[in-house]
Design a protein around this motif. Structure first.
Motif, PDB file in Angstrom:
ATOM      1  N   GLY A   6      39.384  35.979  32.754  1.00 27.73           N
ATOM      2  CA  GLY A   6      38.740  37.125  33.378  1.00 27.73           C
ATOM      3  C   GLY A   6      38.231  36.819  34.777  1.00 27.73           C
ATOM      4  O   GLY A   6      38.043  37.718  35.590  1.00 27.73           O
ATOM      5  N   PHE A   7      38.020  35.540  35.064  1.00 28.97           N
ATOM      6  CA  PHE A   7      37.561  35.170  36.399  1.00 28.97           C
ATOM      7  C   PHE A   7      38.612  35.427  37.459  1.00 28.97           C
ATOM      8  O   PHE A   7      38.297  35.713  38.602  1.00 28.97           O
ATOM      9  CB  PHE A   7      37.192  33.677  36.435  1.00 28.97           C
ATOM     10  CG  PHE A   7      35.946  33.326  35.672  1.00 28.97           C
ATOM     11  CD1 PHE A   7      35.165  34.325  35.099  1.00 28.97           C
ATOM     12  CD2 PHE A   7      35.541  32.007  35.535  1.00 28.97           C
ATOM     13  CE1 PHE A   7      34.008  34.006  34.387  1.00 28.97           C
ATOM     14  CE2 PHE A   7      34.386  31.680  34.833  1.00 28.97           C
ATOM     15  CZ  PHE A   7      33.623  32.681  34.256  1.00 28.97           C
ATOM     16  N   LYS A  33      38.645  38.689  39.269  1.00 34.67           N
ATOM     17  CA  LYS A  33      37.387  38.831  39.997  1.00 34.67           C
ATOM     18  C   LYS A  33      37.408  37.983  41.257  1.00 34.67           C
ATOM     19  O   LYS A  33      36.915  38.386  42.303  1.00 34.67           O
ATOM     20  CB  LYS A  33      36.220  38.424  39.103  1.00 34.67           C
ATOM     21  CG  LYS A  33      36.087  39.262  37.857  1.00 34.67           C
ATOM     22  CD  LYS A  33      35.921  40.728  38.190  1.00 34.67           C
ATOM     23  CE  LYS A  33      36.048  41.567  36.946  1.00 34.67           C
ATOM     24  NZ  LYS A  33      36.069  42.998  37.234  1.00 34.67           N
ATOM     25  N   LEU A  34      37.968  36.805  41.107  1.00 34.24           N
ATOM     26  CA  LEU A  34      38.093  35.932  42.269  1.00 34.24           C
ATOM     27  C   LEU A  34      38.960  36.601  43.328  1.00 34.24           C
ATOM     28  O   LEU A  34      38.622  36.646  44.521  1.00 34.24           O
ATOM     29  CB  LEU A  34      38.708  34.597  41.837  1.00 34.24           C
ATOM     30  CG  LEU A  34      38.942  33.586  42.952  1.00 34.24           C
ATOM     31  CD1 LEU A  34      37.620  33.037  43.455  1.00 34.24           C
ATOM     32  CD2 LEU A  34      39.834  32.448  42.485  1.00 34.24           C
ATOM     33  N   ASN A  74      39.545  39.687  43.693  1.00 30.74           N
ATOM     34  CA  ASN A  74      38.835  40.843  44.197  1.00 30.74           C
ATOM     35  C   ASN A  74      37.821  40.430  45.248  1.00 30.74           C
ATOM     36  O   ASN A  74      37.707  41.037  46.305  1.00 30.74           O
ATOM     37  CB  ASN A  74      38.120  41.506  43.023  1.00 30.74           C
ATOM     38  CG  ASN A  74      38.200  43.000  43.115  1.00 30.74           C
ATOM     39  OD1 ASN A  74      38.836  43.528  44.023  1.00 30.74           O
ATOM     40  ND2 ASN A  74      37.555  43.688  42.205  1.00 30.74           N
ATOM     41  N   MET A  75      37.089  39.388  44.919  1.00 33.07           N
ATOM     42  CA  MET A  75      36.073  38.899  45.834  1.00 33.07           C
ATOM     43  C   MET A  75      36.724  38.493  47.153  1.00 33.07           C
ATOM     44  O   MET A  75      36.247  38.845  48.225  1.00 33.07           O
ATOM     45  CB  MET A  75      35.365  37.706  45.180  1.00 33.07           C
ATOM     46  CG  MET A  75      34.118  37.248  45.894  1.00 33.07           C
ATOM     47  SD  MET A  75      34.383  35.865  46.994  1.00 33.07           S
ATOM     48  CE  MET A  75      34.575  34.523  45.850  1.00 33.07           C
ATOM     49  N   ASN A 132      37.629  41.393  49.131  1.00 32.25           N
ATOM     50  CA  ASN A 132      36.461  41.985  49.771  1.00 32.25           C
ATOM     51  C   ASN A 132      35.978  41.139  50.936  1.00 32.25           C
ATOM     52  O   ASN A 132      35.606  41.656  51.982  1.00 32.25           O
ATOM     53  CB  ASN A 132      35.331  42.154  48.753  1.00 32.25           C
ATOM     54  CG  ASN A 132      35.671  43.206  47.721  1.00 32.25           C
ATOM     55  OD1 ASN A 132      36.516  44.066  47.973  1.00 32.25           O
ATOM     56  ND2 ASN A 132      35.039  43.124  46.565  1.00 32.25           N
ATOM     57  N   VAL A 133      35.972  39.825  50.728  1.00 32.51           N
ATOM     58  CA  VAL A 133      35.517  38.939  51.795  1.00 32.51           C
ATOM     59  C   VAL A 133      36.443  39.072  52.998  1.00 32.51           C
ATOM     60  O   VAL A 133      35.992  39.196  54.133  1.00 32.51           O
ATOM     61  CB  VAL A 133      35.458  37.477  51.302  1.00 32.51           C
ATOM     62  CG1 VAL A 133      35.304  36.524  52.477  1.00 32.51           C
ATOM     63  CG2 VAL A 133      34.303  37.316  50.325  1.00 32.51           C
ATOM     64  N   GLU A 156      30.177  46.648  40.619  1.00 32.43           N
ATOM     65  CA  GLU A 156      31.364  46.315  41.419  1.00 32.43           C
ATOM     66  C   GLU A 156      31.934  47.554  42.087  1.00 32.43           C
ATOM     67  O   GLU A 156      32.352  47.534  43.245  1.00 32.43           O
ATOM     68  CB  GLU A 156      32.448  45.722  40.515  1.00 32.43           C
ATOM     69  CG  GLU A 156      32.247  44.289  40.128  1.00 32.43           C
ATOM     70  CD  GLU A 156      33.414  43.830  39.271  1.00 32.43           C
ATOM     71  OE1 GLU A 156      34.398  43.353  39.838  1.00 32.43           O
ATOM     72  OE2 GLU A 156      33.341  44.024  38.033  1.00 32.43           O
ATOM     73  N   SER A 161      30.173  41.735  48.923  1.00 32.94           N
ATOM     74  CA  SER A 161      31.338  41.138  48.261  1.00 32.94           C
ATOM     75  C   SER A 161      30.904  40.075  47.269  1.00 32.94           C
ATOM     76  O   SER A 161      31.410  40.001  46.150  1.00 32.94           O
ATOM     77  CB  SER A 161      32.279  40.491  49.283  1.00 32.94           C
ATOM     78  OG  SER A 161      32.625  41.415  50.262  1.00 32.94           O
ATOM     79  N   LEU A 162      29.959  39.246  47.716  1.00 33.28           N
ATOM     80  CA  LEU A 162      29.479  38.179  46.837  1.00 33.28           C
ATOM     81  C   LEU A 162      28.754  38.758  45.629  1.00 33.28           C
ATOM     82  O   LEU A 162      28.923  38.292  44.512  1.00 33.28           O
ATOM     83  CB  LEU A 162      28.560  37.224  47.617  1.00 33.28           C
ATOM     84  CG  LEU A 162      29.284  36.387  48.658  1.00 33.28           C
ATOM     85  CD1 LEU A 162      28.305  35.511  49.440  1.00 33.28           C
ATOM     86  CD2 LEU A 162      30.351  35.509  47.979  1.00 33.28           C
ATOM     87  N   ALA A 192      29.324  41.608  44.251  1.00 34.68           N
ATOM     88  CA  ALA A 192      30.350  42.138  43.346  1.00 34.68           C
ATOM     89  C   ALA A 192      30.997  41.006  42.555  1.00 34.68           C
ATOM     90  O   ALA A 192      31.291  41.133  41.371  1.00 34.68           O
ATOM     91  CB  ALA A 192      31.395  42.900  44.140  1.00 34.68           C
ATOM     92  N   PHE A 193      31.203  39.887  43.242  1.00 32.20           N
ATOM     93  CA  PHE A 193      31.836  38.744  42.596  1.00 32.20           C
ATOM     94  C   PHE A 193      30.977  38.242  41.437  1.00 32.20           C
ATOM     95  O   PHE A 193      31.463  38.030  40.323  1.00 32.20           O
ATOM     96  CB  PHE A 193      32.054  37.635  43.614  1.00 32.20           C
ATOM     97  CG  PHE A 193      32.701  36.408  43.045  1.00 32.20           C
ATOM     98  CD1 PHE A 193      33.955  36.486  42.439  1.00 32.20           C
ATOM     99  CD2 PHE A 193      32.079  35.177  43.107  1.00 32.20           C
ATOM    100  CE1 PHE A 193      34.562  35.358  41.917  1.00 32.20           C
ATOM    101  CE2 PHE A 193      32.688  34.045  42.581  1.00 32.20           C
ATOM    102  CZ  PHE A 193      33.918  34.143  41.991  1.00 32.20           C
ATOM    103  N   GLY A 224      31.124  40.540  38.650  1.00 29.01           N
ATOM    104  CA  GLY A 224      32.427  40.453  37.968  1.00 29.01           C
ATOM    105  C   GLY A 224      32.500  39.268  37.024  1.00 29.01           C
ATOM    106  O   GLY A 224      32.964  39.369  35.889  1.00 29.01           O
ATOM    107  N   ILE A 225      32.043  38.123  37.527  1.00 31.08           N
ATOM    108  CA  ILE A 225      32.089  36.910  36.706  1.00 31.08           C
ATOM    109  C   ILE A 225      31.219  37.078  35.459  1.00 31.08           C
ATOM    110  O   ILE A 225      31.625  36.759  34.343  1.00 31.08           O
ATOM    111  CB  ILE A 225      31.580  35.696  37.526  1.00 31.08           C
ATOM    112  CG1 ILE A 225      32.544  35.388  38.673  1.00 31.08           C
ATOM    113  CG2 ILE A 225      31.387  34.482  36.630  1.00 31.08           C
ATOM    114  CD1 ILE A 225      33.836  34.770  38.259  1.00 31.08           C
ATOM    115  N   ASN A 272      30.343  39.787  34.108  1.00 35.35           N
ATOM    116  CA  ASN A 272      31.016  40.781  33.268  1.00 35.35           C
ATOM    117  C   ASN A 272      31.994  40.125  32.297  1.00 35.35           C
ATOM    118  O   ASN A 272      32.090  40.488  31.129  1.00 35.35           O
ATOM    119  CB  ASN A 272      31.725  41.789  34.181  1.00 35.35           C
ATOM    120  CG  ASN A 272      32.692  42.688  33.439  1.00 35.35           C
ATOM    121  OD1 ASN A 272      33.751  42.232  33.030  1.00 35.35           O
ATOM    122  ND2 ASN A 272      32.327  43.948  33.252  1.00 35.35           N
TER     123      ASN A 272
END
Lengths: 599, 577
Positions: free
Chosen positions: A263-264, A267-268, A270-271, A274-275, B25, B63-64, B66-67, B70-71, B73
């Motif tokens: 699941g990470f 998200k990674l 995605n991050m 976004n970054v 998020e 962004s951070l 949200a990260f 997410g994690i 989550n």
């Protein structure tokens, strides 16, 4: 703008791809199938190339258009840009549709052909192959692995190529537009790589764990379901459930960690998306203030950065999918690479035979180190009945297997009407024989079709006649759907004994010169038994019959009795002769049938 | 569906947290284009670097955030999905354990297995997704539109028109596609079925040389699969580019409208860029959306397969509050029975008899005459449709089923052993058995000498389904297992068929000496001649009951049977593997 992602990152909840022994060889083999439609495939690739290029040009032109809109240039210039943009989008759509349409055709045809080849190959494999293989394992190759190949072929080839092209193209365009901003955008790549490594290192462990526990649980479920009645009879439900719960819990724990870590990944991603968005907008804004880039470039970059991280993501995804599909394909090809039954170069067709069967010092071993048959010599005249008698493991079944040419002897010859069976086409050989095996294999088809299996061209009347001869007609007629009753593989649509009657009818309809009969030990009651004996008598008349005999009745009537022990013939003759010899046979009969048998 | 919800409820807390984190998020993502527009308008166009840095920093910070959300989550979502999966598996297994045989037959073994494994896995990933992206894509599309309106209503109108239209088209096609994929599944099942059957019957296929015939049949199933698959995939894969095209055209429209607005001075450039960005992101969500529909449809099919097991009736197997078992005579009173699947064809009709305690009843009859059915009624694997069965005068229905079965030792027709050692298998009959018990039972079953000779003795491992033993050996181990119970009643369902006559009669003699009430189903009169009573069955009906002598004297059916077995061709069996 760009194509839609076909598989979302989340779709890969599967396991870490299994080991591949020879990637190149397997890909080559798959390619051979795809290559059958080379022209179409080339067209697909051309379309992929065009659509990828357009997906690069699109955002660029869009950025330019944004700039012009902000600059408030003349309407005619804008219209030109709009038309240009629309043209790009139209072409992109068309090329995408065409590549998908064609590729699906190619891949589905490929899989269709592979399936057919695989099945055809299976029919040619020697019986020993199937005895070595676990059923479930083989089935999983033929179904799951094949499905895996099919799914991957549909999308992965296009997506993989597109990803690579877009990745390279995007970076190129980005560098061209603004090297500085590109460099800043690329700073996320090391983070991505480190992050992915960190994650996959953990997931691989847990996925392995999960697979193991899943396998465990599977085996446990299978066993406890097939022994369902026994569990009930011994009231072991609670214990069974407790043991199940233990295994279930282990699976959950492994699954929990595997899923959490997997699941990470999105998200990674995605991050990082976004970054990079923040970087582009922030740094791009800074650059724009300084006047080194335009707002349009920022817009273009925000799209490109998505187009650039997505292929990375897709590639990682696709890579796993492709690897597991290749591993699947490899397992499929392993089956295809199995040596088919050996055939001699010049094999004759066996024409209608009289049924003279001769074994000349035949030896055979399943495993190279342990001989199953040692120097078997026997002769059956046309129409004779040969009963094979002896303890379990003496080699009775093997003799029949050699006669049917499931195997070829290691030394010595099996002759039918004087012809070495090795020199005869298998199908023409088996054309002369009919078998009734101990396990009455039947298909999940109608009774009619099952009987007709013995002779495919038989009419309905002939089928019914065969059933009558096998004394199966009366029970079939009583079934709600009669001859059209579809048999179930398990379940109690008909009894074991009735299944045997059907398998006898199936042999009846074939009307062969040679009959091979592996007598059932049980499950036919006495009355039916009598009918069967009567029917078999009819069937055996005028045919050479090899019978693995379990019934004294059969043994009495045999012209010869072959007594086997440890792969050798130790006695032979008819019943009276053998009893008179007072040897092994006599002992066997005494023990197994009681004194009265000899009287 | 509601059943599944009740399993999720257990993890309500985790689920809510996971959903909240997902919403966080979502908010971050929604703010991004807005901030982008602000940076352009307040920073770039006004040449204000500090604004760029400030808002850019905010973007990075979000962004951070949200990260992290997410994690976190991931942990909660996995907790819910894995927890529910475990609970559902457990519930299914439990339910299946208490199935009556008819229920087990309704589902085949392999479907039960796939339902418990791959279908549950499907449910599990559906749940995981639900708490991570399932709501996100639709919500993003919705709120993306709202945000676009907030930024600049006139530009958002374009999206407001295009998005619902395109989304509608997409959903229609997807739903159609899902249906097509379902027919693909049916075709695939057909292909796999052919394959399985072919593998199973390979010996026969070879002996009859039907390779080509099988091949033809296989291709007949394989062809439609290819066609169906191609059709379904093409529908899906060619629709998406069209939808994308529609979205791209609406981007052009935004720019078009934007250019007029800019000229009129009502709109800032940053706002145009911002709305444009919302449009693009909504488009990306489309892709996710289509994936979700696929996932959901697959998940729904799995769920309904799971639910159909959980909703199976419990049978009347778990009757816990009956009276306890009383030893005594076993009586059948006008018992009739038919299998649920073949209700029009009675398997047993009006059967009545009484077996006094400690006596032996032999049951004889043709194949399909109902002998095994009768044997299954005794330990209540099935229940009579009409009539009653009583033990010591108590109706079987009123006795706790576990109690009943504890007193009945059954040796079924098919010798079924479990993986484990011989000893473990025997202990099924009595958990606390001592070595003496083991030896005694195996001696009575005539298998002790054999086990003793094995290198590992009682600790010899039995392979799956007992592959490493012959039929006769397995049968005898099964008999010993039943004897381990020291039961009150012993039911032998043709379970000496693979034994030679001498071993058989030895065992039967032993059993007669033991104080059990014995039911013995046999093929040969000789096996049961000594029984106190013989029950004759023909097509589910009683043809007579009495001892050998009586029946021989008066029963025509028995006379025929007897004569058929007295001829020289008397049926005997040689021990066979």
């Amino acid at each position: 703008m760009s194509r839609t992602p076909k598989s979302h990152p989340h779709s890969r909840i599967g396991q870490k791809p299994p080991k591949i022994n020879d990637l190149k060889a397997t890909l080559k083999k798959v390619w051979k199938y795809v290559d059958r439609q080379r022209n179409l495939f080339i067209l697909v690739m051309v379309m992929v190339l065009i659509s990828s290029a357009l997906s690069l040009v699109g955002p660029y032109v869009l950025g330019v258009t944004v700039d012009r809109v902000i600059e408030k240039v003349e309407t005619t210039t804008l219209i030109q840009l709009f038309v240009g943009l629309a043209a790009i989008y139209i072409f992109q759509m068309v090329t995408l549709i065409l590549q998908n349409y064609w590729m699906i055709g190619i891949s589905q045809h490929t899989v269709y052909t592979m399936r057919n080849h695989l099945f055809a190959h299976l029919q040619k494999l020697s019986l020993s192959y199937f005895q070595k293989q676990q059923h479930g394992e083989l089935m999983s190759r033929l179904t799951n692995d094949m499905e895996n190949v099919s799914r991957t072929l549909n999308s992965s080839i296009i997506q993989f190529t597109t990803s690579i092209l877009t990745l390279v193209g995007t970076i190129g365009m980005m560098v061209w537009l603004s090297p500085v901003l590109t460099l800043l955008t690329l700073t996320i790549v090391p983070i991505l790589i480190v992050g992915m490594k960190w994650i996959t290192k953990r997931t691989s462990v847990y996925f392995k764990d999960q697979q193991k526990h899943l396998g465990d649980l599977n085996g446990y479920i299978e066993e406890s379901l097939s022994g369902h009645a026994i569990i009930k009879l011994f009231s072991r439900e609670k214990e069974t459930i407790v043991q199940f719960n233990e295994k279930n819990e282990q699976l959950k724990t492994a699954g929990y960690w595997a899923q959490t870590y997997t699941g990470f990944i999105p998200k990674l991603m995605n991050m990082l998306n976004n970054v990079s968005f923040a970087i582009i907008v922030g740094a791009g804004g800074y650059l724009a203030v300084q006047g080194s880039i335009s707002v349009g470039v920022i817009v273009t970059f925000t799209t490109y950065s998505r187009q650039f991280t997505r292929p990375l993501n897709d590639l990682a995804n696709q890579f796993n999918m492709i690897l597991s599909a290749v591993a699947g394909a490899e397992r499929v090809f392993q089956v295809m690479d199995e040596e088919p039954e050996k055939t001699e170069k010049k094999e004759d067709r066996l024409q209608a035979v009289k049924g003279d069967v001769r074994f000349e010092s035949v030896s055979f071993a399943y495993e190279t180190n342990q001989a199953t048959l040692k120097g078997i010599t026997l002769h059956a005249n046309p129409g004779e009945t040969v009963a094979l008698v002896g303890p379990t493991g003496a080699g009775k079944t093997t003799i029949i297997s050699l006669l049917l040419r499931f195997y070829d002897p290691d030394s010595g010859r099996v002759l039918i009407d004087g012809k070495d069976t090795k020199q005869v086409k298998r199908e023409s050989l088996r054309e002369q024989m009919a078998v009734v095996l101990q396990d009455s294999f039947l298909f999940e088809k109608s009774i009619r079709e099952n009987i007709r299996y013995g002779r495919l061209g038989a009419t309905d009347e002939e089928v019914e006649q065969a059933a009558r001869d096998a004394n199966a007609h009366s029970f079939i007629r009583k079934l709600p759907d009669g001859y059209d009753t579809v048999l179930q593989s398990s379940g109690s649509s008909i009894s074991q004994g009735q299944r045997q009657l059907l398998s006898i009818a199936r042999a009846m309809i074939k009307d062969p010169a040679i009959l091979v009969l592996d007598e059932a030990t049980s499950s036919i009651d006495t009355l039916t038994e009598m009918k069967i004996n009567d029917a078999l008598k009819k069937l055996m008349k005028g045919r050479t019959s090899f019978v693995i005999a379990h019934r004294l009745h059969t043994i009495y009537q045999a012209d010869q009795i072959i007594v086997l022990q440890n792969g050798s013939i130790i006695e032979r003759g008819n019943h009276d002769e053998l009893v008179a010899q007072n040897g092994f046979y006599r002992g066997l009969v005494d023990v197994q049938f009681g004194q009265q048998a000899v009287d | 569906m509601r059943i599944i919800l009740s399993y999720i409820k257990v993890y309500k807390g985790s689920a809510v947290i996971a959903l909240l984190l997902m919403l966080l998020e979502l908010v971050v993502e929604l703010l991004q284009p807005l901030i982008m527009g602000i940076i352009i308008d307040r920073g770039v166009l006004r040449q204000d670097l500090s604004a760029v840095a400030g808002w850019g920093g905010l973007l990075l910070g979000l962004s951070l955030l949200a990260f992290i959300a997410g994690i976190t989550n991931s942990f909660f979502a996995a907790n819910v999905s894995q927890g529910v999966a475990r609970d559902v598996r457990e519930a299914m297994f439990k339910r299946i354990q208490y199935f009556i045989p008819a229920q087990l037959q309704k589902f085949s073994l392999s479907t039960l297995l796939t339902r418990m494994t791959s279908d549950v896995t499907q449910l599990q990933s559906l749940l995981f997704m639900a708490m991570r992206i399932m709501l996100r894509a639709p919500l993003f599309i919705l709120f993306g539109l709202v945000m676009a309106i907030i930024v600049e209503p006139s530009l958002a109108t374009v999206l407001l028109l295009a998005v619902p239209l395109l989304l509608g088209c997409m959903v229609i096609v997807m739903v159609k596609g899902v249906k097509r994929f379902r027919s693909v599944q049916t075709n695939l099942d057909q292909v796999n079925h052919r394959l399985r059957e072919n593998l199973f019957n390979m010996r026969l296929v070879k002996a009859y040389d039907r390779g080509e015939f099988e091949q033809k049949q296989f291709e007949e199933a394989n062809g439609p699969l290819q066609v169906a698959n191609t059709k379904a995939l093409r529908l899906m894969e060619t629709t998406m580019p069209m939808i994308m095209f529609g979205m791209n055209m609406s981007l052009i429209a935004i720019l078009w409208v934007g250019s007029y607005q800019l000229n009129g001075g009502g709109t800032q450039p940053g706002e145009v860029v911002s709305v444009l960005n919302y449009g693009m992101r909504i488009m990306f969500s489309f892709g996710v959306f289509s994936f979700l529909i696929m996932l959901f449809s697959r998940g729904r099919a799995s769920i309904s397969r799971i639910v159909s097991i959980l909703e199976e009736y419990e049978g009347n197997d778990r009757n816990q509050d009956g009276s306890s078992y009383q030893s005594g005579a076993v009586a059948f009173n006008h018992v009739s029975f038919n299998y649920p699947t073949r209700s029009a064809y009675p398997a047993l009709e009006d059967i009545s008899f009484t077996v006094p305690r400690g006596k032996m009843l032999g049951i004889l009859g043709e194949t399909g005459s109902g002998k095994t059915t009768l044997a299954q009624l005794i330990p209540r694997l099935y229940q009579p449709v009409r009539g009653t069965i009583s033990f010591g005068g108590i109706d079987s229905q009123d006795i706790r089923v576990e109690d009943l079965r504890e007193k009945i030792g059954v040796v079924p027709q098919e010798a079924h052993l479990f993986s484990g050692t011989i000893r473990e298998n025997l202990l099924w009959g009595n958990k606390e058995a001592t070595m003496e018990d083991l030896i005694q039972s195996t001696k009575d079953a005539g298998i002790y000498e054999f086990i003793k000779e094995l290198p590992d003795g009682f600790e010899t491992t039995i392979g799956q389904k007992g592959v490493n033993f012959s039929g006769g050996q397995k049968q005898r181990i099964c008999i010993a297992r039943a004897l381990m119970k020291r039961p009150d009643i012993l039911v032998l369902d043709d379970s000496t068929s693979a034994l030679d006559a001498k071993t058989e009669s030895d065992i039967l003699n032993k059993l007669t000496d033991l104080p059990y009430t014995v039911f013995i189903i046999a093929q040969k009169i000789s096996s049961v001649k000594e029984a106190d009573q013989l029950l004759l069955l023909h097509e589910g009906k009683m043809q007579g009951v009495g001892n050998h002598k009586e029946l021989l004297a008066s029963n025509e059916f028995y006379q025929t049977l007897y004569q058929s077995q007295q001829k020289k061709g008397e049926v005997h069996y040689v021990e066979n593997s």
